[in-house]
Design a protein around this motif. Structure first.
Motif, mmCIF file in Angstrom:
data_model
loop_
_atom_site.group_PDB
_atom_site.id
_atom_site.type_symbol
_atom_site.label_atom_id
_atom_site.label_comp_id
_atom_site.label_asym_id
_atom_site.label_seq_id
_atom_site.Cartn_x
_atom_site.Cartn_y
_atom_site.Cartn_z
ATOM 1 N N GLY A 88 9.656 -22.721 -3.198
ATOM 2 C CA GLY A 88 8.279 -22.614 -3.441
ATOM 3 C C GLY A 88 7.360 -23.547 -3.027
ATOM 4 O O GLY A 88 7.727 -24.773 -3.123
ATOM 5 N N ARG A 89 6.121 -23.402 -2.564
ATOM 6 C CA ARG A 89 5.296 -24.380 -2.203
ATOM 7 C C ARG A 89 4.822 -25.454 -2.967
ATOM 8 O O ARG A 89 4.664 -26.833 -2.380
ATOM 9 N N ALA A 90 4.841 -25.443 -4.145
ATOM 10 C CA ALA A 90 4.565 -26.643 -4.859
ATOM 11 C C ALA A 90 5.698 -27.531 -5.038
ATOM 12 O O ALA A 90 5.712 -28.629 -5.521
ATOM 13 N N LEU A 93 5.266 -31.900 -0.858
ATOM 14 C CA LEU A 93 4.155 -32.694 -0.810
ATOM 15 C C LEU A 93 3.141 -31.778 0.202
ATOM 16 O O LEU A 93 3.483 -31.370 1.308
ATOM 17 N N CYS A 94 1.790 -32.183 -0.078
ATOM 18 C CA CYS A 94 0.817 -31.711 0.693
ATOM 19 C C CYS A 94 0.019 -32.923 1.434
ATOM 20 O O CYS A 94 -0.312 -33.907 0.854
ATOM 21 N N LEU A 95 0.379 -32.935 2.618
ATOM 22 C CA LEU A 95 -0.107 -34.120 3.461
ATOM 23 C C LEU A 95 -1.708 -34.395 3.326
ATOM 24 O O LEU A 95 -2.155 -35.621 3.406
ATOM 25 N N HIS A 96 -2.332 -33.241 3.309
ATOM 26 C CA HIS A 96 -3.943 -33.198 3.077
ATOM 27 C C HIS A 96 -4.458 -33.976 1.968
ATOM 28 O O HIS A 96 -4.941 -34.985 1.980
ATOM 29 N N TYR A 97 -3.744 -33.256 1.054
ATOM 30 C CA TYR A 97 -4.103 -33.838 -0.365
ATOM 31 C C TYR A 97 -3.662 -35.177 -0.502
ATOM 32 O O TYR A 97 -4.012 -36.101 -1.620
ATOM 33 N N TRP A 98 -2.517 -35.594 -0.037
ATOM 34 C CA TRP A 98 -1.821 -36.733 -0.340
ATOM 35 C C TRP A 98 -2.568 -37.793 0.118
ATOM 36 O O TRP A 98 -2.746 -38.771 -0.311
ATOM 37 N N ASN A 148 0.974 -31.727 -4.586
ATOM 38 C CA ASN A 148 1.699 -30.708 -3.995
ATOM 39 C C ASN A 148 1.079 -29.607 -3.023
ATOM 40 O O ASN A 148 -0.190 -29.464 -3.002
ATOM 41 N N ALA A 149 1.935 -28.902 -2.368
ATOM 42 C CA ALA A 149 1.188 -28.112 -1.330
ATOM 43 C C ALA A 149 1.115 -26.552 -1.896
ATOM 44 O O ALA A 149 1.078 -25.799 -1.212
ATOM 45 N N ARG A 150 0.767 -26.512 -3.356
ATOM 46 C CA ARG A 150 0.733 -25.072 -3.650
ATOM 47 C C ARG A 150 -0.337 -24.355 -3.128
ATOM 48 O O ARG A 150 -1.345 -24.922 -2.683
ATOM 49 N N ARG A 153 -4.632 -23.943 -3.065
ATOM 50 C CA ARG A 153 -5.681 -24.943 -2.410
ATOM 51 C C ARG A 153 -5.623 -25.373 -1.369
ATOM 52 O O ARG A 153 -5.954 -26.131 -0.650
ATOM 53 N N CYS A 154 -4.426 -24.266 -0.490
ATOM 54 C CA CYS A 154 -4.037 -24.807 0.944
ATOM 55 C C CYS A 154 -5.382 -24.575 1.841
ATOM 56 O O CYS A 154 -5.688 -23.561 1.866
ATOM 57 N N LEU A 155 -5.572 -25.178 2.607
ATOM 58 C CA LEU A 155 -6.696 -24.997 3.745
ATOM 59 C C LEU A 155 -6.320 -24.216 4.756
ATOM 60 O O LEU A 155 -6.559 -23.757 5.755
ATOM 61 N N GLY A 156 -4.835 -24.043 4.955
ATOM 62 C CA GLY A 156 -4.107 -23.195 6.015
ATOM 63 C C GLY A 156 -4.512 -23.751 7.385
ATOM 64 O O GLY A 156 -4.394 -24.831 7.556
ATOM 65 N N SER A 157 -4.555 -22.862 8.380
ATOM 66 C CA SER A 157 -4.759 -23.307 9.675
ATOM 67 C C SER A 157 -5.954 -24.173 10.001
ATOM 68 O O SER A 157 -6.146 -24.817 11.073
ATOM 69 N N ARG A 158 -6.902 -24.078 8.854
ATOM 70 C CA ARG A 158 -8.148 -25.139 9.165
ATOM 71 C C ARG A 158 -7.820 -26.553 8.680
ATOM 72 O O ARG A 158 -8.624 -27.478 8.953
ATOM 73 N N CYS A 159 -6.634 -26.826 8.187
ATOM 74 C CA CYS A 159 -6.161 -27.900 7.672
ATOM 75 C C CYS A 159 -6.061 -29.015 8.888
ATOM 76 O O CYS A 159 -5.394 -28.705 9.676
ATOM 77 N N PRO A 160 -6.655 -29.930 8.583
ATOM 78 C CA PRO A 160 -6.231 -31.136 9.576
ATOM 79 C C PRO A 160 -4.865 -31.485 9.835
ATOM 80 O O PRO A 160 -4.543 -31.959 11.003
ATOM 81 N N ALA A 161 -4.131 -31.466 8.840
ATOM 82 C CA ALA A 161 -2.696 -31.801 8.771
ATOM 83 C C ALA A 161 -1.629 -30.721 9.075
ATOM 84 O O ALA A 161 -0.441 -30.654 8.886
ATOM 85 N N TYR A 162 -2.343 -29.580 9.361
ATOM 86 C CA TYR A 162 -1.398 -28.278 9.639
ATOM 87 C C TYR A 162 -0.422 -28.340 10.277
ATOM 88 O O TYR A 162 0.701 -27.833 9.994
ATOM 89 N N ARG A 163 -0.630 -29.050 11.633
ATOM 90 C CA ARG A 163 0.731 -29.120 12.411
ATOM 91 C C ARG A 163 2.120 -29.734 11.837
ATOM 92 O O ARG A 163 3.054 -29.442 12.091
ATOM 93 N N GLU A 164 1.652 -30.969 10.959
ATOM 94 C CA GLU A 164 2.585 -31.714 10.716
ATOM 95 C C GLU A 164 2.979 -30.979 9.115
ATOM 96 O O GLU A 164 4.108 -31.821 8.740
ATOM 97 N N CYS A 165 2.297 -30.358 8.622
ATOM 98 C CA CYS A 165 2.435 -29.998 7.225
ATOM 99 C C CYS A 165 3.997 -29.506 7.079
ATOM 100 O O CYS A 165 4.486 -28.938 7.830
ATOM 101 N N PHE A 166 4.292 -29.952 5.923
ATOM 102 C CA PHE A 166 5.900 -29.516 5.622
ATOM 103 C C PHE A 166 5.961 -28.093 5.338
ATOM 104 O O PHE A 166 7.095 -27.622 5.605
ATOM 105 N N VAL A 167 4.927 -27.424 4.545
ATOM 106 C CA VAL A 167 5.399 -26.009 4.647
ATOM 107 C C VAL A 167 5.193 -25.233 6.039
ATOM 108 O O VAL A 167 5.889 -24.458 6.429
ATOM 109 N N THR A 168 4.223 -25.812 6.801
ATOM 110 C CA THR A 168 4.405 -25.290 8.235
ATOM 111 C C THR A 168 5.787 -25.188 9.031
ATOM 112 O O THR A 168 6.331 -24.512 9.734
HETATM 113 S S1 SF4 Z 1 -1.646 -27.068 5.431
HETATM 114 FE FE1 SF4 Z 1 -0.289 -28.035 4.454
HETATM 115 S S2 SF4 Z 1 -0.953 -30.226 4.628
HETATM 116 FE FE2 SF4 Z 1 -2.732 -28.768 4.766
HETATM 117 S S3 SF4 Z 1 -3.477 -28.202 2.760
HETATM 118 FE FE3 SF4 Z 1 -2.217 -26.625 3.509
HETATM 119 S S4 SF4 Z 1 -0.085 -27.481 2.322
HETATM 120 FE FE4 SF4 Z 1 -1.416 -29.202 2.500
#
Ligand code: SF4
Length: 620
Positions: A88-90, A93-98, A148-150, A153-168
Motif C-alpha cells: 500500500g502506498r502509505a 516515503l513520499c519524496l515530495h512531502y519529505w 508517507n506516499a498515501r 495527497r499525491c500530486l501524481g504526474s504533476r509532482c516534481p519528484a514523480y520520476r524518482e518517486c518510490f511509488v512510480t
Molecule cells: S508522485 Fe510520489 S513523490 Fe510525488 S507526491 Fe506522489 S507519492 Fe509523493
C-alpha cells in the motif's frame, strides 16, 4: 542439504493450481498448517507463462513470500524470477512531502527528534522507500503520517519528484514482473481506483492467487467503502495553505475560513469516543446549515485556487479536494442502501464512512469478472467442513473446484485443547476475575511461553495487569512496542508471556518451544452492536436467512481456528490451546466450532494441562 521435503498434500495442491491456471475458473483450497501451500502455488504460477498476482492477508506473509519462498523457487527452478513486491502506498516515503518536511520540520514533541534523525539517515540511503526497512522507530510513528506516499495527497504526474518517486518505481517494477506479491489491502484499493487514469498501481493481470483468503472480506469492505474524515480535510487545508504563496492573502483567508467551517461541522460529534451507525437524515440541530456553510467555503477556496494562477500544484490539490468531497457526498446523501453509514469519533478526529454491507456483488463486478483463473487458499477456509460460507461471502460461483488438505501434523499427540469445565460464562460479571486466575495457573503450568489473546482491550489490560504482579516471566503487552519487536523479544526470551488482542490472532508464526500455550479469553464473536455486523445481520434476517448460523457463527469458527492455529507450526511443536469460554461446552453451537478445529486431544481439567507440560522432553 535438501531444499525441501516431499509432502504428498503439497504436490496434490500444486497439481490442482496448475490445472486451474490452464483450464481457468476458480479453485478453493484449504491447506492445513504445514502443507507448504506457498510453494504449492508459487511453482505452478512461475511455470504458467502468465503474469500472476499473489495477494496475502498480512504483511508478514507478504514478506515471507518475497524474502524466503520466491528466492527458494528461483533456486529450485534454476533461473532468476522477475518478482515485484507491491505494498500500500502509505508504506512508502513520499519524496515530495519529505523534502518539504525536512526543510522545515514541525515536530509534535521532543521524542520525535531522535526519530527524525533515524528517518533522515534512512531516507538518504533507501533504494525502495519501503518503511519495513526502517528500524528503531515505533510502528505508529506520527511523523510518518507527514511524509508517507498515501494516495489522497499525491500530486501524481504533476509532482516534481514523480520520476524518482518510490511509488512510480514500484509501478515500473510491477509492470516488468512475472510475479507480483501484494496484499489484499492494495489489491482492493487498486481495483477501486483502476478506472482513474494514473491511479492504478498494479498492471493488467488475469491470474490471481488470494492467500489468507479468509481475510479478504474485511479488506474488501474497507476498500470498497468510502471515507471522509475531518483529519483528511484538515490535512488538505494545511497542504493547500503551504502551497499558496504568502502574497495571495485572499486565497489564504479563504482556506482558513474553509478549515474553520469544516471544524464547526465536525465539532458536532467531536469529543466522546464512539463508533455507531450514522443516519445522515438525522443530523444534529444546525447540522444542515453547518454543512452548507462548509461546502460554500470549500467552493470559494477551490474557485480561488483555480483562478489564482497557482500552477500545477493547485491542480493536484483540487483533484484531492474533489475526491474528498465525492466521498463526503456519498456518505451524506444516502442514495445507496447497500452501504451502512458509520460515524467514528476518536479524539478530535471524526470519520464518516460508508461500508458495503455485502462485498460479494462488488467482487463479482470489479474483480472476478476480469480474471481468467483465481485460486483462493488459506489454512482456514471451511466451517464444519464446508466452503459454503466463504463462497457466499466472496461471491465465488458454486462450480468452483474445491480441495481440502489436512495438515500433516499429528495434532492429537502434539497438542491439547483445553476448555475449563467450571468457569463463569463470559457474559457473567464474575468472568474476568475468574479468567485472570485461570490464566495465571495456566501460565505457571507452561512455565511462561504463552500468548494470551483477548477479544477486547479491556480484557487485555486486565490480564496484563494481573500477570505483571503474579508470574515471574517476562511480560510483553501489545502496544508497548511495535508488533515485530514484541515478537522478536518473545522468541528471544524463551519463557515470555505476550498479552494481545485480535491483531495477534492471525498471521503470527512462532515455531518451537518459545510458544507452548495459546490462551483465548473468549469465543471471537463480533460484537453484535458493531454497525457493520448489525447491518449484515439485519439484511440477512430481512431475507429470511439465519444470521447467527450463516454469518456470526462461521466468522467466529474461522477466527477460533486462526487463534488456535498459532500453536502448532511444525512437526516438532507441542503445546496447549486453552479457550476460557465455557459456551464451547454448554451451547449447541459449540459442536460446530469444535468440529472446525484441528483434531487436538481435549481436556477440561487443569491437572490434565499440568500433566501435559510435565511430559515435555524439556520438563524438569
Ligand atoms: S508522485 Fe510520489 S513523490 Fe510525488 S507526491 Fe506522489 S507519492 Fe509523493
Amino acid at each position: 542439504v535438501a531444499l525441501y521435503e516431499h509432502r504428498p498434500c503439497q504436490v496434490e495442491m500444486a497439481g490442482e493450481v496448475w490445472r486451474t491456471f490452464r483450464a481457468g475458473g476458480f479453485l478453493l483450497t484449504e491447506a492445513g498448517t504445514g502443507t507448504g501451500k506457498s510453494l504449492a502455488y508459487l511453482l505452478p504460477a512461475l511455470h504458467s507463462d502468465r503474469r500472476v498476482v499473489v495477494s496475502t492477508g498480512t504483511k508478514a506473509l507478504q514478506e515471507q513470500l518475497s524474502r524466503k519462498d520466491v528466492p527458494l523457487c528461483a533456486q529450485v527452478l534454476g533461473r532468476p524470477v522477475r518478482v515485484a513486491t507491491v505494498k500500500g502506498r502509505a508504506n512508502y516515503l513520499c519524496l515530495h512531502y519529505w523534502a518539504r518536511f525536512a526543510a522545515e520540520p514541525l515536530l509534535r514533541d521532543r521524542s520525535e527528534i531522535q526519530h527524525l534523525k533515524t528517518l533522515s539517515r534512512w531516507a538518504a540511503e533507501t533504494k525502495s522507500g519501503d518503511r519495513a526497512e526502517l528500524e528503531g522507530v515505533p510502528e505508529d510513528l506520527a511523523l510518518w503520517q507527514d511524509v508517507n506516499a498515501r494516495g489522497e495527497r499525491c500530486l501524481g504526474s504533476r509532482c516534481p519528484a514523480y520520476r524518482e518517486c518510490f511509488v512510480t518505481r514500484m509501478r515500473r517494477e510491477a509492470e516488468a514482473a512475472e510475479l507480483i506479491v501484494t496484499n489484499h489491502h492494495l489489491l482492493f484499493a487498486d481495483r477501486m481506483v483502476r478506472t482513474r487514469a494514473d491511479a492504478a498501481v498494479l498492471p493488467e493481470y488475469t491470474h490471481l492467487i488470494l492467500d489468507e483468503a479468509h481475510e479478504a472480506e474485511d479488506a474488501a469492505t474497507s476498500f470498497f467503502g468510502r471515507t471522509a474524515s475531518r483529519r483528511m480535510l484538515q490535512e488538505w487545508v494545511q497542504d493547500a495553505s503551504k502551497a499558496v504563496p504568502g502574497e495571495k492573502v485572499t486565497l489564504l483567508a479563504a482556506l482558513k475560513a474553509a478549515g474553520e467551517a469544516a471544524g464547526r461541522f465536525f465539532d458536532l460529534w467531536a469529543g466522546e469516543e464512539r463508533r455507531e451507525v450514522f443516519h445522515p437524515r438525522e443530523l444534529p440541530p444546525d447540522g444542515a446549515a453547518l454543512r452548507r456553510r462548509m461546502e460554500t467555503s470549500l467552493d470559494q477556496a477551490s474557485l480561488q485556487m483555480e483562478t489564482g494562477g497557482m500552477g500545477e500544484e493547485a491542480l493536484g490539490l483540487l483533484e484531492r479536494l474533489e475526491e474528498w468531497r465525492e466521498a463526503f457526498s456519498f456518505v451524506l446523501d444516502e442514495s445507496e442502501d447497500t452501504f451502512v453509514r458509520i460515524l467514528e469519533a476518536r479524539g478530535r478526529n471524526v470519520i464518516l464512512s460508508a461500508s458495503p454491507i455485502e462485498v460479494a456483488p462488488i467482487l463479482k463486478e470489479k474483480l472476478w469478472g476480469d480474471l481468467k483463473a483465481s485460486v483462493l487458499t488459506s489454512a482456514t477456509l471451511t466451517t464444519g467442513g464446508s466452503f459454503a460460507f466463504l463462497r457466499d461471502r466472496l461471491g465465488v460461483p458454486e462450480e468452483a473446484r474445491e480441495l481440502r488438505l489436512q495438515s500433516p501434523f499429528d495434532f492429537a499427540s502434539q497438542g491439547l485443547f483445553y476448555v475449563p469445565e467450571f468457569l463463569p460464562e463470559p457474559t457473567s460479571p464474575a468472568f474476568l476475575e475468574a479468567a485472570r486466575e485461570e490464566v495465571r495457573e495456566l501460565v505457571h503450568a507452561s512455565r511462561g511461553r504463552a500468548f494470551v489473546l483477548c477479544t477486547s482491550y479491556r480484557n487485555m489490560r486486565a490480564m496484563a495487569e494481573h500477570l505483571a504482579s503474579t508470574v515471574p516471566f517476562p511480560l510483553l503487552v501489545q502496544g508497548d512496542e511495535p508488533k515485530g519487536i514484541l515478537l522478536e523479544r518473545f522468541r528471544a526470551a524463551g519463557d515470555a508471556v505476550l498479552v494481545a488482542t485480535s491483531s495477534f490472532w492471525q498471521g503470527v508464526d512462532i515455531q518451537g518451544e518459545a510458544l507452548s500455550l495459546v490462551i483465548l479469553d473468549k469465543l471471537p464473536f463480533a460484537p453484535p452492536d458493531d454497525p457493520l455486523t448489525a447491518a449484515r445481520v439485519d439484511r440477512m434476517r430481512r431475507r429470511g436467512r439465519d444470521p447467527f448460523q450463516e454469518y456470526q457463527l462461521p466468522c467466529a469458527a474461522i477466527l477460533l481456528q486462526q487463534g488456535a492455529g498459532r500453536l502448532i507450526r511444525s512437526r516438532q511443536d507441542r503445546g496447549v490451546v486453552a479457550c476460557l469460554d465455557v459456551r464451547l461446552r454448554r451451547k449447541g453451537y459449540g459442536r460446530l466450532l469444535l468440529s472446525s478445529l484441528p483434531p487436538f486431544a481435549t481436556a477440561g481439567d487443569l491437572d490434565e494441562v499440568r500433566a501435559f507440560f510435565r511430559t515435555e522432553p524439556t520438563a524438569e
